[in-house]
Write a protein that holds these residues in place. Structure first.
Motif, PDB file in Angstrom:
ATOM      1  N   LEU A 296       0.815  -1.214   0.000  1.00  0.00           N
ATOM      2  CA  LEU A 296       0.000   0.000   0.000  1.00  0.00           C
ATOM      3  C   LEU A 296       0.850   1.265   0.000  1.00  0.00           C
ATOM      4  N   GLN A 297       1.984   1.231   0.725  1.00  0.00           N
ATOM      5  CA  GLN A 297       2.827   2.430   0.823  1.00  0.00           C
ATOM      6  C   GLN A 297       3.516   2.792  -0.489  1.00  0.00           C
ATOM      7  N   LEU A 298       3.495   1.865  -1.461  1.00  0.00           N
ATOM      8  CA  LEU A 298       4.136   2.137  -2.751  1.00  0.00           C
ATOM      9  C   LEU A 298       3.165   2.678  -3.793  1.00  0.00           C
ATOM     10  N   VAL A 299       1.883   2.429  -3.619  1.00  0.00           N
ATOM     11  CA  VAL A 299       0.914   2.701  -4.680  1.00  0.00           C
ATOM     12  C   VAL A 299       0.908   4.169  -5.102  1.00  0.00           C
ATOM     13  N   GLU A 300       0.703   5.067  -4.157  1.00  0.00           N
ATOM     14  CA  GLU A 300       0.617   6.486  -4.508  1.00  0.00           C
ATOM     15  C   GLU A 300       1.927   7.029  -5.078  1.00  0.00           C
ATOM     16  N   PRO A 301       3.085   6.736  -4.451  1.00  0.00           N
ATOM     17  CA  PRO A 301       4.344   7.231  -5.021  1.00  0.00           C
ATOM     18  C   PRO A 301       4.599   6.720  -6.442  1.00  0.00           C
ATOM     19  N   VAL A 302       4.308   5.441  -6.687  1.00  0.00           N
ATOM     20  CA  VAL A 302       4.542   4.891  -8.029  1.00  0.00           C
ATOM     21  C   VAL A 302       3.581   5.515  -9.034  1.00  0.00           C
ATOM     22  N   GLU A 303       2.352   5.750  -8.602  1.00  0.00           N
ATOM     23  CA  GLU A 303       1.383   6.395  -9.487  1.00  0.00           C
ATOM     24  C   GLU A 303       1.879   7.779  -9.912  1.00  0.00           C
ATOM     25  N   LYS A 304       2.527   8.480  -8.989  1.00  0.00           N
ATOM     26  CA  LYS A 304       3.096   9.792  -9.320  1.00  0.00           C
ATOM     27  C   LYS A 304       4.296   9.650 -10.247  1.00  0.00           C
ATOM     28  N   MET A 305       5.083   8.591 -10.046  1.00  0.00           N
ATOM     29  CA  MET A 305       6.273   8.374 -10.876  1.00  0.00           C
ATOM     30  C   MET A 305       5.913   8.164 -12.336  1.00  0.00           C
ATOM     31  N   ILE A 306       4.787   7.511 -12.607  1.00  0.00           N
ATOM     32  CA  ILE A 306       4.430   7.204 -13.996  1.00  0.00           C
ATOM     33  C   ILE A 306       3.419   8.209 -14.557  1.00  0.00           C
ATOM     34  N   ASN A 307       3.281   9.325 -13.859  1.00  0.00           N
ATOM     35  CA  ASN A 307       2.404  10.381 -14.363  1.00  0.00           C
ATOM     36  C   ASN A 307       3.043  11.047 -15.588  1.00  0.00           C
ATOM     37  N   ARG A 308       2.245  11.348 -16.578  1.00  0.00           N
ATOM     38  CA  ARG A 308       2.792  11.989 -17.784  1.00  0.00           C
ATOM     39  C   ARG A 308       3.312  13.392 -17.482  1.00  0.00           C
ATOM     40  N   ASP A 309       2.738  14.015 -16.472  1.00  0.00           N
ATOM     41  CA  ASP A 309       3.174  15.355 -16.067  1.00  0.00           C
ATOM     42  C   ASP A 309       4.377  15.213 -15.131  1.00  0.00           C
ATOM     43  N   THR A 310       5.547  15.641 -15.587  1.00  0.00           N
ATOM     44  CA  THR A 310       6.778  15.461 -14.795  1.00  0.00           C
ATOM     45  C   THR A 310       6.733  16.192 -13.466  1.00  0.00           C
ATOM     46  N   ARG A 311       5.856  17.194 -13.322  1.00  0.00           N
ATOM     47  CA  ARG A 311       5.805  17.962 -12.075  1.00  0.00           C
ATOM     48  C   ARG A 311       5.344  17.109 -10.906  1.00  0.00           C
ATOM     49  N   TYR A 312       4.644  16.033 -11.180  1.00  0.00           N
ATOM     50  CA  TYR A 312       4.141  15.176 -10.107  1.00  0.00           C
ATOM     51  C   TYR A 312       5.160  14.111  -9.680  1.00  0.00           C
ATOM     52  N   ARG A 313       6.158  13.908 -10.508  1.00  0.00           N
ATOM     53  CA  ARG A 313       7.109  12.820 -10.221  1.00  0.00           C
ATOM     54  C   ARG A 313       8.098  13.222  -9.130  1.00  0.00           C
ATOM     55  N   PRO A 314       8.390  12.318  -8.198  1.00  0.00           N
ATOM     56  CA  PRO A 314       9.408  12.602  -7.174  1.00  0.00           C
ATOM     57  C   PRO A 314      10.803  12.440  -7.756  1.00  0.00           C
ATOM     58  N   THR A 315      11.744  13.178  -7.217  1.00  0.00           N
ATOM     59  CA  THR A 315      13.143  12.949  -7.577  1.00  0.00           C
ATOM     60  C   THR A 315      13.608  11.646  -6.928  1.00  0.00           C
ATOM     61  N   ALA A 316      14.764  11.149  -7.348  1.00  0.00           N
ATOM     62  CA  ALA A 316      15.307   9.917  -6.748  1.00  0.00           C
ATOM     63  C   ALA A 316      15.563  10.117  -5.261  1.00  0.00           C
ATOM     64  N   GLN A 317      16.061  11.296  -4.906  1.00  0.00           N
ATOM     65  CA  GLN A 317      16.356  11.572  -3.503  1.00  0.00           C
ATOM     66  C   GLN A 317      15.083  11.571  -2.662  1.00  0.00           C
ATOM     67  N   LEU A 318      14.027  12.219  -3.152  1.00  0.00           N
ATOM     68  CA  LEU A 318      12.765  12.247  -2.415  1.00  0.00           C
ATOM     69  C   LEU A 318      12.142  10.858  -2.334  1.00  0.00           C
ATOM     70  N   PHE A 319      12.218  10.105  -3.416  1.00  0.00           N
ATOM     71  CA  PHE A 319      11.637   8.761  -3.423  1.00  0.00           C
ATOM     72  C   PHE A 319      12.332   7.853  -2.409  1.00  0.00           C
ATOM     73  N   SER A 320      13.645   8.009  -2.265  1.00  0.00           N
ATOM     74  CA  SER A 320      14.391   7.170  -1.315  1.00  0.00           C
ATOM     75  C   SER A 320      14.023   7.474   0.136  1.00  0.00           C
ATOM     76  N   MET A 321      13.385   8.619   0.362  1.00  0.00           N
ATOM     77  CA  MET A 321      13.007   9.014   1.719  1.00  0.00           C
ATOM     78  C   MET A 321      11.592   8.581   2.083  1.00  0.00           C
ATOM     79  N   LEU A 322      10.965   7.783   1.232  1.00  0.00           N
ATOM     80  CA  LEU A 322       9.619   7.281   1.507  1.00  0.00           C
ATOM     81  C   LEU A 322       9.573   6.510   2.820  1.00  0.00           C
ATOM     82  N   LYS A 323       8.439   6.599   3.493  1.00  0.00           N
ATOM     83  CA  LYS A 323       8.258   5.831   4.720  1.00  0.00           C
ATOM     84  C   LYS A 323       8.366   4.331   4.450  1.00  0.00           C
ATOM     85  N   TYR A 324       8.033   3.936   3.234  1.00  0.00           N
ATOM     86  CA  TYR A 324       8.132   2.527   2.820  1.00  0.00           C
ATOM     87  C   TYR A 324       9.534   1.972   3.055  1.00  0.00           C
ATOM     88  N   PHE A 325      10.555   2.799   2.856  1.00  0.00           N
ATOM     89  CA  PHE A 325      11.935   2.362   3.022  1.00  0.00           C
ATOM     90  C   PHE A 325      12.450   2.538   4.455  1.00  0.00           C
TER      91      PHE A 325
END
Length: 631
Positions: A296-325
């Motif tokens: 569940l903790q991956l669903v929303e972040p991944v959905e943002k990663m594959i968004n066509r609008d790049t403004r919604y995508r997290p950077t690698a640094q921000l993604f690594s700081m997910l609570k999931y990790f």
């Protein structure tokens, strides 16, 4: 040497340095690199050799197109050789080329993520057993999942794997200012130690500060093996011919979806740009199905990663700081990887990593423990410098391992550690933890490996090691027979006492003898132990109290043979002078007097009983017998 039936020629110069074994995987664009197990001839160490047969590109009839493929692959290896990072595959030997092939060598590789997810393109007919995918039912019904016997992906493995690739991308984007441009399962390699590492740097583009970089979209005019994987390309790359680091994050999001979608991307364009555009519009509907299989903790972040609008995508640094990790196991593995990458140059970092690891081992999944952690522990325990840091984690692992795992997996390696030369600190640590080792080790191994370690340490020049060895006898005494105790333990303990002026070592020698008492026969005690004790003239208060402790033990049972005669003539005469020893504290004086009173009581009791038996009581005559004397 690998046979001609597997590789078309044997003239590539890399074969002078490596002995190739079986093919275990494929990687790179269209899986053009064949991955072979290999042995480095220089030192017989394990490695992997990546091999590209140029004939694969022969169907590209135009020579320029064939050369384009080779250029991309050369660039790939050149970039890998230049860029060093723990999460990017490590090159052992740079690219070698001949008329028919390109080849280079790396650290040992298990397979590519693509292979593990079921892509066997350019693999031999006899697929390695550990890569075979089997049908397995789970909560989603029958579906194909990566299953390799004991190597099926587990949640923690995927979590840390994604984290490692994210770290690699963060490094490329922030430190190298590069865009990878081909993040896909074929570009992710799994090492034999279970680490996920990024590879395939043949398409990297330099980032422009504050600007988008122009790049080539996927086209049928260029050989497909000389282009990134269309199924994982970001929309802005394909539709607008521009790319940013966020384009890599789209691709990583698609890789995550593939992991939870039986290895299939959300887009399956079949090398058709038009089909890519059509499926791009339907992609989020497909994601809705795959999302139910993700944590569940991956669903929303991944959905943002594959968004066509790049403004919604997290950077690698921000993604690594997910609570999931945010997980103690991930943190422990990360610290260990960082320490290994430092190549033992930072002892503080290594100490911190292993201290953390010791706390995490009890909750670490078995597969991660034995595949990712245990090989590193074994490697570090071969070096005197790092052994001191690694041993506590190794002993923690032994403590929490099932006995079968210890005997089958850990003991063959730990046996070498026990028998090898090591720093005093490491020897002391093992001896202090013998109770853990003995609880898991078979009896024959205890006699052949553990006992020699203890006895050999008694001959060490280190007082600390000798103390630890003497203390260890309290733990191993049940494994010692009378002959060993009489011929090896007692003589060495007594010798160490006489030879040493160190108080702690003398106390440990006496404590060792005290622990051995219950295993000794009465005559051995009277012939060897008692004369030794009565001859001790040391005035140190702690040594005196250690002697008193041994006597107190001997007073507790008649089997030790301490008679009232010996107490009166041998023992008390050696102890009474200590009653005026000025070094004794009030408490120590009290303990001494208590033992002396107990000795006096034993003398009194045993002496009275003996006197009663020896005394003859005359019978009293009858009264009438005295009448003859009456006048």
């Amino acid at each position: 040497m690998l046979k001609h039936s597997i590789i078309s020629d044997d003239s590539n110069p890399i074969l002078k340095h490596y002995d190739l074994q079986r093919q275990v995987g494929t990687a790179g664009p269209e899986n053009v690199w064949k991955i072979f197990e290999a042995i480095r001839l220089e030192d017989s160490k394990e490695a992997s050799v990546f091999w590209f047969e140029k004939k694969v590109a022969d169907k590209l009839h135009k020579p320029r197109r064939r050369e384009t493929v080779s250029e991309i692959l050369r660039k790939d290896v050149t970039q890998l050789s230049r860029i060093r990072h723990p999460k990017i595959i490590s090159i052992q030997h740079g690219v070698e080329e001949c008329h028919d092939s390109l080849a280079f060598a790396t650290e040992p590789i298990f397979a590519s993520l693509s292979n593990i997810l079921g892509n066997y393109e350019r693999m031999p007919a006899n697929i390695p057993q550990e890569l075979k995918i089997m049908q397995k039912r789970n909560i989603f019904g029958m579906r194909r999942v990566p299953f390799t016997g004991d190597h099926e992906f587990i949640d923690m493995e995927i979590k840390y794997g994604i984290f490692q690739i994210t770290e690699a991308l963060s490094f490329l984007h922030s430190s190298e200012h590069l865009i990878h441009r081909n993040v896909c399962p074929q570009s992710i390699l799994i090492t034999k130690r279970g680490a996920w590492k990024l590879a395939s740097l043949g398409f990297v583009e330099k980032t422009k500060e504050g600007k988008k970089s122009s790049c080539q979209s996927w086209t049928t005019k260029i050989p497909k093996m000389a282009q990134p994987d269309l199924n994982f390309i970001a929309p802005e790359v394909q539709l607008e011919k521009i790319c940013t680091p966020l384009s890599d994050m789209f691709s990583l999001g698609m890789v995550i979806c593939a992991i939870y979608n039986s290895g299939k991307s959300l887009i399956s364009a079949d090398h058709l740009p038009g089909l890519y555009v059509k499926q791009l519009d339907q992609m989020h509907e497909t994601f809705g199905i795959v999302a139910h299989r993700m944590p569940l903790q991956l669903v929303e972040p991944v959905e943002k990663m594959i968004n066509r609008d790049t403004r919604y995508r997290p950077t690698a640094q921000l993604f690594s700081m997910l609570k999931y990790f945010t997980d103690p196991v991930v943190s422990g593995l990360q610290l260990l990887d960082a320490a290994v990458a430092a190549d033992r140059k930072d002892p503080v970092q290594r100490a911190e990593a292993y201290a953390n690891l010791s706390q995490v081992i009890p909750i670490m999944p078995r597969k991660i423990l034995y595949r990712n952690v245990f090989p590193t522990l074994c490697q570090d325990c071969k070096s005197g410098e790092s052994m001191v840091f690694a041993l506590p984690a190794m002993l923690t692992m032994i403590d929490f391992a099932p006995r079968d795992d210890y005997i089958d997996i850990i003991l063959p390696e730990f046996r070498n550690i026990m028998s090898s030369s090591k720093p005093v600190q490491a020897t002391v640590y093992i001896l202090n933890k013998l109770d853990i080792i003995l609880s898991k080790t078979p009896l024959e191994e205890i006699k052949s490996e553990v006992l020699p370690l203890v006895f050999n340490t008694l001959d060490s020049q280190s007082l600390q090691a000798q103390e630890a060895a003497l203390s260890a006898f309290s733990v191993i005494k049940e494994y010692l027979d009378d002959n060993i105790i009489r011929k090896m333990v007692l003589p060495r303990a007594k010798s160490l006492f006489y030879r040493s002026t160190n108080v702690r070592l003398r106390i440990n020698a006496l404590t060792c003898i005290d622990h051995m008492l219950d295993s000794l026969g009465k005559m051995l005690i009277l012939d060897e132990v008692l004369p030794f004790l009565t001859d001790i003239t040391c005035q140190d208060a702690d040594v005196v109290m250690a002697v008193v402790g041994v006597y107190k033990h001997m007073l507790s049972d008649k089997k030790f043979g301490l008679t009232h005669n010996l107490i009166a003539t041998k023992v008390m005469p050696s102890l009474i002078p200590h009653t005026v020893n000025p070094g004794l504290s009030m408490e120590q004086f009290g303990d001494l007097m208590e033992v002396l009173r107990e000795m006096l009581e034993q003398i009194d009791r045993q002496r009275r009983n003996k006197m009663k038996l020896e005394t003859v009581i005359l019978p009293v005559p009858p009264r009438y017998e005295y009448s003859i004397f009456v006048t």
